[in-house]
Design an enzyme around this catalytic site. Structure first.
Site, mmCIF file in Angstrom:
data_model
loop_
_atom_site.group_PDB
_atom_site.id
_atom_site.type_symbol
_atom_site.label_atom_id
_atom_site.label_comp_id
_atom_site.label_asym_id
_atom_site.label_seq_id
_atom_site.Cartn_x
_atom_site.Cartn_y
_atom_site.Cartn_z
ATOM 1 N N HIS A 227 0.901 -1.185 -0.072
ATOM 2 C CA HIS A 227 0.136 -0.079 -0.058
ATOM 3 C C HIS A 227 1.009 1.375 -0.118
ATOM 4 C CE1 HIS A 227 -3.618 -1.991 0.954
ATOM 5 N NE2 HIS A 227 -3.013 -2.914 1.480
ATOM 6 N N LYS B 243 -9.186 13.248 5.007
ATOM 7 C CA LYS B 243 -7.854 12.284 4.796
ATOM 8 C C LYS B 243 -6.976 12.295 6.088
ATOM 9 C CE LYS B 243 -7.177 13.643 0.642
ATOM 10 N NZ LYS B 243 -7.142 12.341 -0.125
ATOM 11 N N ARG B 244 -6.173 11.410 6.232
ATOM 12 C CA ARG B 244 -5.186 11.715 7.210
ATOM 13 C C ARG B 244 -4.291 12.692 6.795
ATOM 14 N NH1 ARG B 244 -4.219 7.625 11.305
ATOM 15 N NH2 ARG B 244 -2.325 9.119 11.945
ATOM 16 N N LYS C 137 0.045 14.337 1.306
ATOM 17 C CA LYS C 137 -1.184 14.545 0.777
ATOM 18 C C LYS C 137 -1.496 16.116 0.507
ATOM 19 C CE LYS C 137 -3.027 10.453 3.359
ATOM 20 N NZ LYS C 137 -3.603 9.646 2.421
ATOM 21 N N THR D 177 -9.008 5.967 -1.911
ATOM 22 C CA THR D 177 -10.214 5.534 -1.884
ATOM 23 C C THR D 177 -11.187 6.727 -1.612
ATOM 24 O OG1 THR D 177 -9.714 4.845 0.400
ATOM 25 C CG2 THR D 177 -9.501 3.050 -1.697
ATOM 26 N N LYS E 22 -15.009 7.546 -3.064
ATOM 27 C CA LYS E 22 -16.279 7.855 -2.455
ATOM 28 C C LYS E 22 -16.939 9.171 -2.943
ATOM 29 C CE LYS E 22 -14.122 5.148 1.017
ATOM 30 N NZ LYS E 22 -13.031 5.269 2.315
#
Ligand code: 26Q
Length: 840
Positions: free
Chosen positions: A368, A559-560, A565, A667, A671
């Site tokens: 991952h 998200k985290r 990110k 992911t 969504k």
């Protein structure tokens, strides 16, 4: 009570999906399972009664499913994961059993507010983020597809911490999710396995063979807790078995003899600490002894459980790979590979070669992450202390493997050093990814680009050595939870036009494509989004007392919190917009609400500082009269599965802006798009495949590609060049760095600006800034044409079929597991295994 009354209570508890039976069952459960009457019952009591009601309707299917797997001795799939981020189970159970409407009406008729009851349930938050939620979506898909799939993991007493925001900063609170009891789990005190730690290995020759014995160990018991996993619109209900640590009876005996009662209880606690808490970190795989012990603890118990089940039908291990597939969710459970070798060789005396063939045919590994700091390694010395026999086995695996490598590449010592399981640079460490690749027959990445990069970079030697081992299986999400449950309005609108087949066959959403030309459908689609936004507005008002405008663009990044990110890039854009409004207050500025949600690892100082920066900026921007509600910034505390379910339906714009080449898949991107948000994103992870599906015109892609990022880094990236070349960027960084947003502590955010200008801007925010801001301008223009925007949103939903986790799981089943659906029979085979009496 007469027998006939008892019987009728029992009948009601078992079944009945009509409104009357549900009402009766709820009353029965409240009385006989919760022990309360309608007058004294609290919302929590009503939640428990509702949970028992649903659970009772699940149990027969669950037992029949297990029995039929047993009766046909089918091939089982075991998903080994340190994380299962399940969220709430009540409405998922109602939904998958297909009595949504009746359940709602029954509660309504009883004058019970469903939301009050539903929201009592704590999230089962036994995971950090994407990897854990993927495991939960996979369990849903396996059950829905009638695949014999079992989840195996740890029953943490404390899951992911609860995040509170105090003075703009993240404060962690323990997640005591079991405090009031867990109505979904079935404790199995009789399903216990011994797990050994520490000790030493002795060897002696027996009947001409060398035998190894692991002795003088400290033991912990693993006790099973089972939770049913219902499929949607099918009789199948699979099992998730989580292990809790229990002290061995040895303790009691030892101390009883010594007369030291208090010490006895203290030590008992120490061994039960193993399953106490989930590690809330998904970046730095720092080698903590307790984490290694957690990994071995659940792997050992699970493997023994699986082998016990296998041996009910088989008297040797030859067909293990035909009956058992074990999927390793990242390297966290990779210790299962040497553990199976130990069981086969040391305990059952198989020859090494034979055992190795069985082992590699049984395991498969999903990677991952590409980021080097997230690849798990353990100090050899730690292993030697905690798992001495496993270290020897790893050495033997490595020795034989390197011999093969040497044979293939004679004289190449570089390749031996690179491929070895042992990293000899610096302190000696065990590379779990190398162990996982060598010990598996298939290794998969989670999106096309991720798999390509795996093959070209971190695992290139392995891809050459094992040409067909590394494959891609792009992630997916379950449409049940992420559209049909989370967004009832949109789901009902869709079903009213194309029927409800899409819930199990997401490709059918394509039938929405022609409806973009249907003005009624477009306005109904827009109206549904509008209502979801208004709900979110009310939630923000109630929870945070912030007024936001449902007409503004809801720009969402959830998200985290991680540097890669790039929440910070989003922040730079927010401040850019703020400056544009401040400097030209009389101009037209499109109203926008920028919404963040996410947790930072407790030890990740930079991520925590970014949270504080978002909140400090929100304070200033939201209260600046010049802005006049054209820009709002909101940080939603405690982002978790349930919060995601509330936020995603309300989003217009989905921020997926990681540095290209860093986000394995994502992911959340799926969504949000499935719920009609348009994506602004980099060419990274699954964003690329989302673009391929929805088309260039319906997504906003910006920034450097992964190849360009690599090239720019190789050629000596100079973030300051970008700073000097762009006046708006310069102004934004100067404001943040000089304390504009932190008047009470001027240099508070200096470390953030320094990370960009002094320490090399590792994630290339400055290189992508101009492109991002320009792309956001395109987003605004598109949003101003509401008709066009709605068309794009519809086309996003219509083209998301690929991203169902049902498709993902079918690929795992055919390309890795060689597993087939088993349709359970409703008949009870008396000779078959019953879940309760034999703990299948
Ligand atoms: C490892 C060792 C010690 C402590 C913690 C960990 C640890 C825990 C969790 C390391 C990593 C994680 C989680 C990683 C994760 O969630 N990865 C995400 O997986 C998703 C599903 O494949 C992808 O969509 C995301 O891109 C990826 O970031």
């Amino acid at each position: 009570m007469t027998d006939s009354v008892k019987k009728s209570i029992f009948e009601h508890e078992k079944g009945g999906f009509d409104i009357e039976s549900i009402k009766q069952s709820l009353a029965n459960c409240l009385t006989y399972s919760v022990g309360k009457g309608p007058i004294t019952a609290t919302d929590r009591d009503r939640f428990f009664a509702a949970a028992y009601l649903v659970r009772n309707r699940l149990i027969d299917r669950w037992m029949e499913t297990m029995r039929s797997y047993y009766a046909h001795d089918v091939k089982r799939v075991y998903y080994f994961s340190l994380e299962f981020l399940m969220g709430r189970a009540l409405m998922n159970g109602v939904h998958n059993l297909g009595f949504d409407r009746q359940f709602r009406e029954a509660l309504d008729e009883l004058g019970i507010n469903l939301d009050d009851v539903r929201e009592i349930e704590p999230d089962a938050a036994l995971g950090n983020g994407g990897l854990g939620r993927l495991a939960a979506c996979f369990l849903d898909s396996m059950a829905t597809l009638d695949l014999p799939g079992y989840g195996y993991g740890i029953r943490y007493e404390y899951g992911m911490f609860a995040q509170r925001i105090e003075d703009g900063r993240q404060v962690e609170h323990p997640d005591n999710w079991l405090r009031y009891g867990n109505p979904w789990e079935f404790p199995r005190p009789e399903v216990l396995h011994h797990v050994k730690f520490h000790g030493r290995v002795v060897q002696y020759a027996e009947q001409g063979a060398m035998r190894y014995h692991w002795i003088d160990t400290d033991d912990v018991m693993a006790m099973a807790f089972d939770t049913p996993v219902p499929g949607y619109d099918t009789h199948t209900a699979n099992n998730m078995r989580l292990w809790a640590a229990k002290a061995t009876r040895d303790f009691e005996l030892r101390y009883f003899n010594e007369g030291n009662y208090v010490k006895a209880v203290e030590d008992k606690n120490a061994s039960e600490n193993l399953s106490k808490v989930l590690y809330p970190d998904d970046t730095t795989a720092m080698g903590r002894e307790l984490r290694l012990k957690q990994q071995y603890f659940f792997v050992c118990a699970s493997l023994h459980d699986i082998l016990r089940r296998y041996r009910k039908h088989q008297d040797n291990f030859d067909s293990l790979p035909d009956k058992v597939a074990i999927q390793l969710n990242d390297t966290h459970p990779a210790i299962a590979i040497p553990e199976l070798m130990r069981v086969l060789v040391d305990l059952h005396h198989l020859g090494w070669e034979e055992a190795w063939t069985i082992t590699t045919r049984t395991f498969a590994y999903t990677n991952h992450t590409l980021m080097p700091e997230a690849l798990e390694t353990w100090p050899v010395a730690l292993f030697e202390n905690v798992l001495p026999r496993h270290l020897q086995i790893i050495y033997e695996i490595n020795h034989r493997f390197l011999k093969d490598v040497m044979h293939r590449y004679p004289g190449d010592t570089g390749i031996l050093r690179r491929m070895s399981i042992i990293d000899e640079s610096g302190g000696r460490r065990i590379r779990m990814a190398h162990l996982a690749i060598i010990g598996s027959h298939k290794v998969n990445g989670v999106a096309q680009i991720h798999t390509e990069l795996m093959k070209q970079t971190i695992f290139s030697d392995f891809d050459r050595f094992y040409p067909d081992k590394i494959i891609n299986i792009t992630n997916g999400i379950t449409p049940r939870r992420w559209l049909n449950q989370a967004n009832r309005r949109l789901a009902e609108l869709i079903s009213s036009r194309i029927g409800s087949g899409w819930v199990k066959d997401l490709g059918q959403l394509k039938r929405l494509v022609p409806l973009v030309e249907d003005t009624t459908f477009r306005s109904e689609f827009a109206a549904a989004k509008r209502v979801d936004k208004e709900h979110f507005v009310a939630m923000v008002k109630q929870k945070l007392n912030i007024d936001i405008n449902a007409d503004s663009l809801f720009d969402v990044q959830i998200k985290r919190i991680h540097e890669y990110k790039r929440q910070l890039l989003n922040v730079l854009h927010v401040v850019t917009l703020y400056n544009r409004i401040r400097h030209r207050p009389d101009m037209d500025h499109m109203p926008r609400t920028v919404i963040f949600g996410g947790k930072a690892a407790p030890g990740y100082a930079m991520a925590k500082l970014i949270i504080k920066l978002i909140n400090d900026i929100a304070d200033i921007v939201n209260n600046d009269p010049k802005v006049a509600h054209r820009l709002k910034v909101v940080f939603i505390p405690n982002y978790d599965v349930s919060t995601a379910e509330e936020m995603i339906p309300a989003a217009d714009l989905s921020e997926q802006i990681s540095t290209a080449g860093t986000e394995a898949s994502g992911t959340g991107n799926m969504k949000l798009a499935l719920n009609g948000a348009l994506t602004i994103g980099t060419a990274d992870g699954a964003n690329i495949e989302i673009r391929d599906e929805v088309g260039e015109d319906n997504i906003f892609i910006f920034g450097l590609s992964a190849a360009e990022v690599a090239k720019m880094k190789a050629s000596g990236y100079q973030p300051r060049d970008f700073y000097h070349a762009n006046a708006e960027l310069q102004a934004v960084l100067d404001m943040i760095g000089s304390g504009f947003f932190s008047p009470d502590e001027l240099d508070r955010f200096k470390p953030i600006v320094d990370s960009l200008l002094q320490y090399g801007d590792e994630y290339l925010l400055l290189a992508d800034y101009a492109s991002y801001v320009a792309c956001q301008k395109k987003v605004e223009l598109a949003y101003q044409d509401q008709e066009q925007w709605v068309r794009k949103a519809i086309l996003n939903v219509a083209n998301m079929g690929k991203f169902s986790s049902d498709r993902t799981i079918k690929q795992y089943a055919s390309q890795i597991w060689n597993a087939e659906p088993v349709v359970p029979e409703a008949t009870i085979d008396e000779s078959g295994e019953s879940l309760i009496s034999t703990n299948s």
